[in-house]
Enzyme design. Structure first.
Site, PDB file in Angstrom:
ATOM      1  CD1 TRP A 268      -2.861   1.603   0.852  1.00  0.00           C
ATOM      2  CD2 TRP A 268      -1.310   2.376   2.267  1.00  0.00           C
ATOM      3  NE1 TRP A 268      -3.263   2.853   1.280  1.00  0.00           N
ATOM      4  CE2 TRP A 268      -2.328   3.348   2.144  1.00  0.00           C
ATOM      5  CE3 TRP A 268      -0.226   2.641   3.112  1.00  0.00           C
ATOM      6  CZ2 TRP A 268      -2.298   4.563   2.831  1.00  0.00           C
ATOM      7  CZ3 TRP A 268      -0.191   3.847   3.791  1.00  0.00           C
ATOM      8  CH2 TRP A 268      -1.217   4.789   3.658  1.00  0.00           C
ATOM      9  CG  HIS A 269       3.589   2.342   3.172  1.00  0.00           C
ATOM     10  ND1 HIS A 269       2.929   1.388   3.906  1.00  0.00           N
ATOM     11  CD2 HIS A 269       3.732   3.412   3.996  1.00  0.00           C
ATOM     12  CE1 HIS A 269       2.684   1.854   5.120  1.00  0.00           C
ATOM     13  NE2 HIS A 269       3.150   3.083   5.200  1.00  0.00           N
ATOM     14  N   GLY A 270       3.696   1.816  -1.468  1.00  0.00           N
ATOM     15  CA  GLY A 270       4.281   2.192  -2.749  1.00  0.00           C
ATOM     16  C   GLY A 270       4.514   0.995  -3.645  1.00  0.00           C
TER      17      GLY A 270
END
Length: 429
Positions: A268-270
């Site tokens: 989700w962060h990247g």
């Protein structure tokens, strides 16, 4: 689509229809997020895999995709809204109410992630006469957020960025300074943004939830995630971890669910393998802690309880947790796997570190960097003391004294921000 689907879910006659609408709408949300955020990641890795297997890759290596502002945050909020309606919460009365929830600007880009039931009831209340206490608290949070960002996070970035730009050319001492500095940078950077979002919201008489609670004081990795990015941790726990089974199954099943959950959190962060590796690392840490806690609970000897409740054990646990989290930030910060091994090589070269620490006493530049790092670490770990001092000493002060204090902090921020500065780290997510 989400607004329309929420009313379909709310008015559906059968549970089967509710589930079908919920599943389809979540799939649409994830498809949109996947296309804009992860399409190039899959294309690039597909191209690499095809080249390795000597296959023809008909698709382009990348697409010129403009990432929508705050897509990671509002996608999670949209999903939480749909699930909450499915679980019995009321849907938004009209599209404008729902649109306000998604598009509310202070928390749009970097959170905190909040529920519809937390935000909209505050807006339904009748307009209130502005209160000076609320206005001052909002300005204080705004000023604190800017101070955290400019006075601490950006200064920590000045210590971390040169090392991570060329880790192979740096020294072992520089590696330790950079790793600790980035741990401070990402904390104060993100907490600074959250303070600004909460302060701006208070000016509109809207209260956003606390997103950080001194996470580096956590005595274990589970407690760290209860204190770090609280809104994301809560979302992951309630909309991912528990639906997957939580801790209801066997130890191995719980460990597997924890690992899968944190892998998704990392993704989700990247769109990068280093984010997935960071999430997997925390999944393994949480799994190991869960197993350790089960083992600890089986110890019946009273002596162990005395040890576990002692102050030295707590301090060692806090230090150990901080070191593990700081190591995890290396995976988060370094995009190339080869650079991770270089950083670890620098950190493990203790003989070189000893020589460099001795030489640092005669080098004013290095000594200044170490003093700055020590000062920032002190600010971080003195957080609870600072909060108590603010409540007991700062709050009772006359307004004219508070104004002078705020003016002085603002002046320091203005002086420190004379350069270009750095953008907020979480803006990229």
């Amino acid at each position: 689509i989400d607004y329309w689907a929420s009313h379909l879910i709310q008015n559906a006659a059968s549970q089967r229809k509710k589930k079908a609408v919920l599943a389809c709408t979540i799939a649409i949300n994830l498809f949109i997020l996947g296309f804009f955020k992860y399409c190039n990641f899959f294309l690039e890795n597909g191209h690499i895999l095809a080249k390795w297997l000597h296959l023809n890759w008909p698709l382009p290596e990348t697409l010129n995709i403009i990432l929508p502002l705050g897509i990671s945050f509002y996608t999670f909020e949209a999903i939480s809204y749909l699930v909450d309606v499915y679980r019995g919460q009321p849907a938004a009365r009209n599209w404008l109410d729902y649109n306000f929830y998604i598009m509310y600007f202070p928390h749009l880009i970097s959170g905190p992630i909040i529920r519809f039931g937390e935000l909209w009831p505050q807006c339904e209340k009748a307009l209130e006469t502005p209160r000076i206490s609320r206005f001052i608290k909002g300005l204080e949070l705004l000023l604190l957020g800017v101070a955290f960002k400019v006075l601490i996070a950006d200064q920590a970035a000045g210590l971390a960025n040169p090392f991570y730009a060329h880790p192979a050319q740096a020294s072992s001492l520089a590696a330790y300074v950079a790793v600790l500095a980035f741990s401070l940078q990402i904390y104060f950077d993100f907490m600074g943004y959250t303070h600004i979002a909460r302060g701006a919201s208070l000016l509109f008489n809207i209260e956003l939830p606390l997103n950080f609670n001194h996470p580096y004081h956590a005595a274990n990795i589970s407690n760290f995630w209860e204190r770090w990015h609280i809104s994301l941790s809560r979302w992951i726990r309630e909309y991912l971890y528990f639906p997957l089974g939580g801790s209801k199954g066997t130890l191995l099943q719980t460990m597997l669910i924890l690992t899968i959950t944190m892998l998704i959190c990392g993704a989700w962060h990247g769109a990068g393998w280093h984010f997935i590796a960071w999430g997997g690392f925390h999944g393994l840490l949480l799994s190991a802690y869960h197993a350790y806690r089960k083992f600890k609970n089986k110890l019946k000897n009273p002596l162990w309880n005395i040890i576990f409740q002692s102050r030295p054990y707590h301090l060692v646990s806090v230090a150990f947790t901080f070191l593990l989290v700081s190591f995890g930030w290396i995976l988060f910060r370094v995009p190339q796997p080869g650079d991770v091994s270089i950083v670890m090589g620098k950190l493990s070269n203790l003989s070189e570190l000893y020589r460099e620490v001795q030489a640092a006493w005669g080098n004013p530049t290095t000594l200044l960097q170490l003093e700055l790092l020590a000062l920032m670490l002190a600010c971080c770990f003195a957080g609870p003391i600072a909060v108590r001092l603010a409540e007991n000493s700062y709050r009772p002060m006359p307004y004219w004294v508070k104004v002078q204090v705020c003016f002085f902090i603002g002046l320091l921020c203005w002086i420190a921000a004379h350069g270009a500065g750095t953008s907020f780290i979480y803006f990229q997510f």
